[in-house]
Scaffold this motif. Structure first.
Motif, PDB file in Angstrom:
ATOM      1  N   PHE A  71       0.828  -1.314  -0.084  1.00 41.64           N
ATOM      2  CA  PHE A  71      -0.052   0.101   0.088  1.00 41.64           C
ATOM      3  C   PHE A  71       0.956   1.266  -0.057  1.00 41.64           C
ATOM      4  O   PHE A  71       0.665   2.160  -0.721  1.00 41.64           O
ATOM      5  CB  PHE A  71      -0.982  -0.008   1.136  1.00 41.64           C
ATOM      6  CG  PHE A  71      -1.873   1.054   1.493  1.00 41.64           C
ATOM      7  CD1 PHE A  71      -1.480   2.281   2.052  1.00 41.64           C
ATOM      8  CD2 PHE A  71      -3.014   1.204   0.662  1.00 41.64           C
ATOM      9  CE1 PHE A  71      -2.393   3.197   2.163  1.00 41.64           C
ATOM     10  CE2 PHE A  71      -3.931   2.348   0.679  1.00 41.64           C
ATOM     11  CZ  PHE A  71      -3.394   3.246   1.533  1.00 41.64           C
ATOM     12  N   ILE A  74       2.361   1.700  -3.359  1.00 41.82           N
ATOM     13  CA  ILE A  74       1.624   2.199  -4.412  1.00 41.82           C
ATOM     14  C   ILE A  74       1.238   3.763  -4.041  1.00 41.82           C
ATOM     15  O   ILE A  74       1.357   4.579  -5.042  1.00 41.82           O
ATOM     16  CB  ILE A  74       0.152   1.421  -4.386  1.00 41.82           C
ATOM     17  CG1 ILE A  74       0.265   0.178  -4.670  1.00 41.82           C
ATOM     18  CG2 ILE A  74      -0.852   2.280  -5.050  1.00 41.82           C
ATOM     19  CD1 ILE A  74      -0.847  -0.690  -4.473  1.00 41.82           C
ATOM     20  N   MET A  75       1.365   4.229  -3.053  1.00 39.46           N
ATOM     21  CA  MET A  75       1.144   5.663  -2.633  1.00 39.46           C
ATOM     22  C   MET A  75       2.138   6.179  -3.109  1.00 39.46           C
ATOM     23  O   MET A  75       2.366   7.711  -3.627  1.00 39.46           O
ATOM     24  CB  MET A  75       0.623   5.979  -1.386  1.00 39.46           C
ATOM     25  CG  MET A  75      -0.668   5.316  -0.707  1.00 39.46           C
ATOM     26  SD  MET A  75      -1.850   5.429  -1.801  1.00 39.46           S
ATOM     27  CE  MET A  75      -2.191   6.978  -1.767  1.00 39.46           C
ATOM     28  N   THR A  77       4.808   5.512  -5.280  1.00 38.46           N
ATOM     29  CA  THR A  77       5.143   5.508  -6.742  1.00 38.46           C
ATOM     30  C   THR A  77       4.178   5.258  -7.898  1.00 38.46           C
ATOM     31  O   THR A  77       4.110   5.469  -9.166  1.00 38.46           O
ATOM     32  CB  THR A  77       6.111   4.022  -7.098  1.00 38.46           C
ATOM     33  OG1 THR A  77       5.234   2.789  -6.631  1.00 38.46           O
ATOM     34  CG2 THR A  77       7.321   4.257  -6.203  1.00 38.46           C
ATOM     35  N   GLY A  78       3.084   4.635  -7.259  1.00 38.36           N
ATOM     36  CA  GLY A  78       1.789   4.667  -8.337  1.00 38.36           C
ATOM     37  C   GLY A  78       2.036   3.400  -9.320  1.00 38.36           C
ATOM     38  O   GLY A  78       1.250   3.268 -10.279  1.00 38.36           O
ATOM     39  N   THR A  80       2.097  -0.901  -9.701  1.00 33.08           N
ATOM     40  CA  THR A  80       1.704  -1.945  -8.982  1.00 33.08           C
ATOM     41  C   THR A  80       1.119  -3.280 -10.091  1.00 33.08           C
ATOM     42  O   THR A  80       1.107  -2.774 -11.231  1.00 33.08           O
ATOM     43  CB  THR A  80       0.378  -1.720  -7.996  1.00 33.08           C
ATOM     44  OG1 THR A  80       0.306  -2.992  -7.342  1.00 33.08           O
ATOM     45  CG2 THR A  80      -0.818  -0.974  -8.580  1.00 33.08           C
ATOM     46  N   SER A  81       0.877  -4.358  -9.497  1.00 32.24           N
ATOM     47  CA  SER A  81       0.114  -5.175 -10.504  1.00 32.24           C
ATOM     48  C   SER A  81      -1.289  -5.196  -9.865  1.00 32.24           C
ATOM     49  O   SER A  81      -1.657  -5.056  -9.136  1.00 32.24           O
ATOM     50  CB  SER A  81       1.171  -6.666 -10.331  1.00 32.24           C
ATOM     51  OG  SER A  81       0.562  -7.307  -9.289  1.00 32.24           O
ATOM     52  N   ASP A  82      -1.926  -5.905 -11.108  1.00 33.85           N
ATOM     53  CA  ASP A  82      -3.354  -5.838 -10.813  1.00 33.85           C
ATOM     54  C   ASP A  82      -3.760  -6.786  -9.787  1.00 33.85           C
ATOM     55  O   ASP A  82      -4.616  -6.768  -8.603  1.00 33.85           O
ATOM     56  CB  ASP A  82      -4.215  -6.410 -12.007  1.00 33.85           C
ATOM     57  CG  ASP A  82      -4.226  -5.318 -12.893  1.00 33.85           C
ATOM     58  OD1 ASP A  82      -4.065  -5.608 -14.256  1.00 33.85           O
ATOM     59  OD2 ASP A  82      -4.543  -4.405 -12.647  1.00 33.85           O
ATOM     60  N   LEU A  85      -3.243  -5.035  -6.170  1.00 32.39           N
ATOM     61  CA  LEU A  85      -4.130  -3.989  -5.908  1.00 32.39           C
ATOM     62  C   LEU A  85      -5.454  -4.960  -5.385  1.00 32.39           C
ATOM     63  O   LEU A  85      -5.975  -4.153  -4.723  1.00 32.39           O
ATOM     64  CB  LEU A  85      -4.417  -3.237  -7.316  1.00 32.39           C
ATOM     65  CG  LEU A  85      -5.098  -1.912  -7.202  1.00 32.39           C
ATOM     66  CD1 LEU A  85      -4.275  -1.084  -6.484  1.00 32.39           C
ATOM     67  CD2 LEU A  85      -5.294  -1.482  -8.746  1.00 32.39           C
ATOM     68  N   LEU A  88      -5.642  -5.650  -1.806  1.00 32.77           N
ATOM     69  CA  LEU A  88      -5.864  -4.530  -0.884  1.00 32.77           C
ATOM     70  C   LEU A  88      -7.195  -4.556  -0.562  1.00 32.77           C
ATOM     71  O   LEU A  88      -7.623  -3.906   0.744  1.00 32.77           O
ATOM     72  CB  LEU A  88      -5.343  -3.102  -1.435  1.00 32.77           C
ATOM     73  CG  LEU A  88      -4.040  -3.168  -1.407  1.00 32.77           C
ATOM     74  CD1 LEU A  88      -3.628  -1.584  -2.047  1.00 32.77           C
ATOM     75  CD2 LEU A  88      -3.312  -2.837  -0.195  1.00 32.77           C
ATOM     76  N   GLN A 156       5.867 -12.250 -12.049  1.00 34.15           N
ATOM     77  CA  GLN A 156       5.975 -10.924 -11.510  1.00 34.15           C
ATOM     78  C   GLN A 156       6.157 -10.884  -9.892  1.00 34.15           C
ATOM     79  O   GLN A 156       6.215  -9.870  -9.356  1.00 34.15           O
ATOM     80  CB  GLN A 156       4.775 -10.130 -11.816  1.00 34.15           C
ATOM     81  CG  GLN A 156       4.542  -9.767 -13.312  1.00 34.15           C
ATOM     82  CD  GLN A 156       4.178 -10.748 -14.056  1.00 34.15           C
ATOM     83  OE1 GLN A 156       3.363 -11.615 -13.849  1.00 34.15           O
ATOM     84  NE2 GLN A 156       5.019 -10.982 -15.248  1.00 34.15           N
TER      85      GLN A 156
END
Lengths: 916, 333
Positions: A71, A74-75, A77-78, A80-82, A85, A88, A156
């Motif tokens: 989490f 993601i905040m 760098t933005g 991620t893999s699906d 995500l 979460l 991945q």
């Protein structure tokens, strides 16, 4: 080996062979030639995860941790893999569950509810994944022979379910041996033409069908599983919590001294200081107008100085011990007035007068032959004077002492007109006074000290606690300002401390004897009643649907009356009948049980040991004793000020010594609870004993001759003595008749026999027997009294509240109670359980007292009714949902063998169609 | 700007016959995946479509083990346990008809509060997501909730010759890394004559006045980053709002709910909101003001789920890329 087209391969060979040199800018060809014939397909990066149950549980927790780290990434760098995500969402779900559970906990009344919120929430989330694991994946493994719950780690780095997407299976990750094993178990020949495709298709199909089955059933299953599991866990959680709270209290209440120390060492809490603004406003109102403090003022002030703590507790159960106390406003107002009017600066004469008591006298002059410790001048003079027999000797002795002249004249003043003894005693008192005023209480020293400091000073001078405890020094200052200061100080420091102590005490009391849901008291009652109901093994019984009954009545349709007319006693009957009928039902149940068992036999002992329940809390008697210790209750309401008047104020605010004060209320409450706890353990045994006595008729005899007492016995004895028979015949008879006054009356029949055997004529015997028969009761009256006794034994509380049942025989009540709780008739029971003795005594006295006070004792029929309702409701609920769950499980298991059928899908299979 | 011609329309009449753009569009729409017209109720229509297909199509396909059952169908099946589970939860709390009158009344009150909590849980999730996504659409121009009509050509089932063509309604921005740029481009081409129409709009919002040559280089990463951050923050704000909904449903106002009269729903809801705001009896600050905390937290997280993606969207990079970087390695996932 390579995957280059033949054209390019041709070119490469030509270059290698030396024809057609490469061009300078031909980058692509250069790259290709560099790596020609050595490019292989990438290795499969995906790997199947191999874990057992425990490891998978641990890694599930680790994955949740990884999600949280993800989490943050993601905040930042933005990227991620699906799959990550999507994971979460699960984190949010768990967070939501925690928030909901904690919200519901803030509204929970009891600790058990609070605990079950979290257990239920966690159980819900766990059963979402446990249902497929236990009821779908496991049977599939058994039926089909391969594991359908595999996970793999993708290239991945994501951990995914193997069958997550039906159209994307990573067969590269599965090693060949696994496929061979699965093929062997399912009867497919791996090495045949389509063997590999067949087993792959079978696995794929099985996984898809099972995942669809999961989607179809998990909605039904999860709430059911959670509800059924929590239903089992709930009583155990409740017991564990009660025990835990009780142990906490037990640690603090090991001995009354420790408890006193703990309570008196509590600091006041800021939130307990109340009514400061109101008191200040009241004072400023009166002092601004320069009004005198009149009785209205003191009454209003008394209203603000109270111990009202009703708003401090969320639930009212904790407040029940001090629930109905009326705070004595007028008494408090009186004491306040006294404080205002009697305050004075340190008055040495006042203190001195108190010090001049006998004990202090003994400290100065010694007692009898024992000499005092500090031999002062005064003592020496007294010693010299004691033996004098002449006044002149006394005078010379005084002259010879080392006192000042003024004191000497004071001492010799006025002894001329008295006897020697009186003179000596007068001189003694004067010496003592001087000693106290001059030596002990030096005015210069004592002028500005507080009461505590004066006492310390005296203690330093060697005076013992015995003496100092009897001195009360009141040094409250005088004047309006000083009074205001005192009251505000008292309110802030001392009254608030009392509140804190009282609240803490109530918190200690509640887990032990409180009338709340979670205390040892309630638990022992519910456990006993449950044991009792279990031993009766009652069927559930059904209740007629009232709407259907009405419709049937209107349409004149005979409805099958399910339970109304049957003689059987059921749980539903117990829960719906009035108390009187419940008492009669209990009588029937006990009588049926006792019918074939003889009193005093081994069977009977077994039977009553089933009914006796062990004590619940260890050391509970000790704890209760410490909690109701008188010194301890004093510690709560008394502040540690040595000021006499403030102590009076304390006790006035706490209600004083009258029956409505806090102390007496608390003691009464605890005593009642104690009696009830003891009683409930042995209640059923007393019922069994009652039934036995009914069975062999001894109770009827006792009742029949109940009224034969007092004057009638006297007249009978007179008549027998009037017959002038020989003494050895008559005296034992007369003794026995006298004994009838206090013992049970079933011996009357033996007395009648003995009278008949005296060898007298009929004319002499008949009048004697007539006296006895006059007080014999009619049979209907006996029956009536037996019915009332049944109510007394099985339902003492409630029946008494409907007083009309006892209107006629209210006077008989104490005798009836003594008849039932008669220790002589409890021989077999007392043999088995000797502690019954105290219980019987306590019960009989509390029953008699409660007739006078109209207080309630525990009614067996009431608590059994409540418990029967709980059990009935629980069974009714389970009757709906357990079959539902069983049906669901049955369907899920039954469908499993139908899955994985790959007939008619391959060419070489016999049959039509097939994928070409 | 070049006029790009449609390439996928077959069977054009040979000469002199004018086929309007509208007719071409219609034929295209009949056969290919495209973005259809959507109103504000698009989400509800799609959910209804999915639910009916669940029962009649997707479950039978799944149970029969068909090869045409794909991930979209599996996710659609996920609605069923949610609805069934909610109903089951409420059912386990309903009073039994065998209870006493007084017991049944008490149990009924608890059941009503529980039911209200379950319903408001779902509504809370929905409301939070909708709010933050609408606001993101307004500030950044990315419609995260945009549906499109997907035509799936299935393989023939065993025993048949031809495969069916099914309709699905996924969202364009379902995936982070592979959002449907092709459909967006096609839509821009057909409706606006510009392959890069969508990206141009975004570039305008980013503040680029001049038309960029390759707007996708600038906006591609931004779109992915916005979607990732928005979804991540939503996954928290959804559930905080749902917890607030459960707290609302637990208030005593819902004991007066009458299921047969819908007007009581709204009045009970308003009363419950007021009751949630008031402090309760308790010792700590937390127990007193828990309801308020939940309400404020749900609003705050929802707004955060709007603000953070919008701010990061508008952050400009240091240089504008115009060429492909030779040395950079691209991984094809």
């Amino acid at each position: 080996m390579t995957s280059i087209s033949p054209i390019l391969q041709n070119k490469i060979n030509a270059i290698k062979n030396g024809n057609n040199a490469p061009q300078q800018d031909d980058k692509i060809y250069n790259d290709l030639t560099r790596r020609a014939n050595s490019v292989k397909p990438n290795e499969a990066k995906a790997k199947i995860v191999k874990e057992n149950m425990l490891q998978s549980a641990v890694s599930a927790v680790k994955d949740t941790g990884k999600d949280c780290v993800n989490f943050v990434n993601i905040m930042k760098t933005g990227k991620t893999s699906d799959h990550n995500l999507g994971r979460l969402n699960d984190v949010g779900l768990k967070l939501g569950a925690v928030l909901i559970a904690s919200f519901l906990t803030t509204q929970a009344r009891t600790k058990k509810q609070a605990a079950m919120n979290f257990i239920g929430g966690a159980g819900f989330i766990a059963s979402m994944s446990l249902w497929p694991k236990i009821f779908i994946n496991l049977p599939a493994r058994i039926v089909h022979g391969f594991n359908i719950d595999k996970k793999y780690i993708s290239a991945q780095g994501d951990k995914k379910d193997f069958g997550l997407d039906n159209q994307y299976y990573v067969w590269d990750a599965v090693p060949e041996e696994d496929l061979r094993k699965a093929a062997k178990r399912t009867g497919i020949d791996y090495d045949s033409k389509n063997g590999k495709e067949k087993i792959q298709r079978k696995i794929q199909k099985t996984i898809l069908q099972n995942r669809t089955l999961n989607m179809a059933t998990v909605g039904f299953a999860t709430p059911l599983m959670t509800a059924l599991a929590c239903d089992k866990i709930e009583p155990k959680v409740k017991d564990a919590l009660i025990k835990h709270e009780y142990k906490k209290v037990e640690k603090k209440v090991t001995s009354s001294e420790e408890l006193i120390k703990y309570l008196s060492g509590l600091k006041r809490q800021e939130s307990d200081v109340r009514n400061v603004k109101e008191i200040e406003a009241l004072f400023s109102r009166y002092m601004a107008e320069n009004k005198e403090f009149d009785s209205d003022f003191f009454k209003e002030l008394a209203g603000y100085l109270n111990l009202d703590i009703t708003n401090d507790f969320k639930d009212s159960d904790t407040l029940k011990p001090i629930g109905k106390i009326t705070y004595d406003k007028e008494g408090v107002a009186k004491v306040l007035e006294k404080i205002y009017k009697n305050g004075d600066k340190v008055n040495i004469k006042n203190i001195a007068e108190q010090l001049m008591q006998e004990e202090f006298e003994g400290a100065v002059f010694g007692k009898g032959f024992i000499e005092p410790k500090n031999k002062s001048e005064h003592y020496n003079l007294f010693k010299a004077i004691k033996k004098c027999k002449d006044k002149d000797n006394i005078k010379t002795a005084i002259e010879a002492s080392g006192f000042d002249n003024s004191i000497k004249t004071e001492l010799t003043n006025g002894i001329d007109n008295l006897d020697i003894k009186e003179a000596i005693s007068q001189i003694k008192t004067k010496l003592l006074k001087d000693y106290v005023e001059r030596v002990v209480l030096d005015p210069e020293q004592v002028k500005d000290l507080t009461a505590r400091q004066i006492k310390d000073l005296l203690a330093k001078k060697g005076y013992t606690d015995n003496i100092l405890d009897n001195i009360t020094i009141s040094i409250l200052p005088k004047g309006k300002d000083e009074f205001k200061k005192t009251i505000l100080n008292y309110n802030e420091n001392m009254l608030s401390a009392t509140r804190t102590r009282l609240k803490e005490y109530l918190k200690l009391l509640t887990p032990v004897v409180g009338e709340c849901e979670e205390s040892i008291y309630t638990q022992s009652i519910s456990q006993t009643t449950q044991k009792l109901l279990k031993s009766f093994d009652l069927p559930m019984g059904k209740r007629q649907n009232p709407r259907l009954a009405k419709i049937a009545a209107i349409l004149h349709i005979p409805q099958k009356s399910v339970e109304k007319n049957s003689q059987e006693i059921t749980l539903s009957k117990l829960k719906e009948s009035r108390h009187v009928n419940v008492a009669n039902m209990l009588h029937d149940l006990f009588a049926a049980k006792v019918a074939n068992i003889e009193y005093g036999s081994e069977e009977y002992k077994e039977f009553i040991s089933q009914l006796y329940s062990d004590r619940i809390g260890e050391n509970i008697e000790k704890v209760i004793k410490n909690l109701e210790d008188e010194r301890m209750l004093d510690t709560i309401c008394q502040n540690s000020s040595d000021d006499k008047l403030l102590k009076e104020l304390d006790s006035a605010i706490a209600g004083g010594k009258n029956a409505n004060g806090i102390k007496s209320h608390l003691q009464k409450f605890i005593k009642e609870a104690q009696v009830n706890i003891e009683a409930i353990k042995t209640r059923a045994i007393i019922c069994a004993n009652f039934e036995q006595r009914l069975k062999d008729g001894s109770l009827k005899d006792e009742i029949r001759y109940m009224d034969f007492s007092g004057d009638k016995i006297k007249s009978l004895i007179e008549k027998i003595e009037g017959l002038r028979l020989s003494e050895d015949k008559v005296n034992p008879l007369i003794e026995e008749i006298n004994a009838l006054e206090t013992s049970s009356k079933d011996k009357v029949s033996s007395v009648i026999k003995q009278i008949k055997n005296l060898g007298l004529s009929e004319d002499e015997v008949n009048p004697l027997i007539k006296i006895i028969d006059e007080s014999k009761m009619l049979d209907d009256k006996v029956e009536d009294i037996i019915n009332q006794l049944k109510l007394l034994v099985y339902d003492d509380g409630t029946a008494r509240r409907n007083n009309n049942l006892y209107l006629e025989d209210v006077k008989r009540a104490p005798d009836l109670i003594k008849m039932i709780f008669n220790k002589e008739k409890f021989k077999a029971e007392l043999e088995a359980f000797p502690e019954l003795k105290d219980v019987i005594d306590n019960l009989s006295s509390s029953q008699i007292n409660s007739f006078k006070d109209s207080k309630k004792l525990l009614s067996l029929s009431h608590i059994l009714k409540v418990r029967a309702t709980e059990i009935f409701n629980n069974k009714a609920w389970k009757k709906t949902f357990v079959p539902m769950f069983a049906a669901l499980v049955g369907i899920t298991l039954a469908v499993q063998p139908l899955f994985g059928n790959i007939k008619n899908e391959f060419e070489d299979e016999a049959g039509k169609g097939g994928i070409k | 700007m070049q006029q790009v011609k449609l390439t996928s329309v077959d069977n054009l009449p040979p000469t002199g016959y004018y086929v309007s753009n509208e007719q071409k569009k219609e034929k295209f729409y009949k056969n290919e995946s495209h973005i259809h017209k959507q109103g504000p109720l698009a989400g509800i229509k799609v959910s209804a479509h999915r639910l009916t297909n669940d029962i009649f199509t997707y479950f039978p396909k799944g149970f029969s083990g068909s090869k045409n059952s794909d991930f979209y169908e599996y996710l659609s099946l996920g609605m069923v346990p949610y609805l069934v589970g909610s109903a089951m939860l409420i059912a386990t709390n309903l009073p039994n008809k065998l209870y006493n009158a007084s017991d049944a009344m008490e149990a009924g009150k608890c059941a009503k509060r529980f039911g209200a909590g379950v319903v408001l849980y779902g509504l809370g999730k929905l409301a939070s997501q909708k709010l933050s996504r609408t606001l993101i659409h307004k500030t950044t121009g990315i419609p995260l909730d945009l549906y499109f009509l997907n035509r799936v050509n299935e393989l023939p089932e065993p025993g048949r010759e031809k495969g069916l063509v099914r309709v699905q309604y996924p969202k364009i921005f379902d995936s982070v890394n592979f959002y449907r740029r092709d459909i967006l481009a096609k839509d821009g081409e057909i409706n606006h004559g510009n392959l890069y129409y969508f990206n141009d709009q975004l570039a305008k919002k980013l503040g680029y006045d001049k038309k960029l040559n390759d707007p996708e280089q600038t906006t591609g990463d931004k779109i992915r980053a916005t979607k990732a951050r928005a979804t991540a923050l939503e996954s928290i704000s959804k559930y905080v709002t749902a917890a607030c909904g459960v707290a609302l449903g637990n208030q005593a106002a819902f004991e007066d709910l009458k299921i047969a009269h819908p007007t009581t729903y709204i009045s009970c809801f308003k009363k419950a909101c007021k009751q949630l705001w008031q402090p309760k009896k308790g010792k700590n600050i937390l127990t007193k003001y828990y309801g308020r905390t939940l309400a404020i937290a749900s609003l705050a997280t929802t707004l955060l789920a709007w603000i953070i993606p919008s701010l990061t969207f508008k952050r400009k990079p240091d240089t504008i890329k115009t060429k492909i970087d030779d040395k950079k390695e691209f991984e094809v996932a």
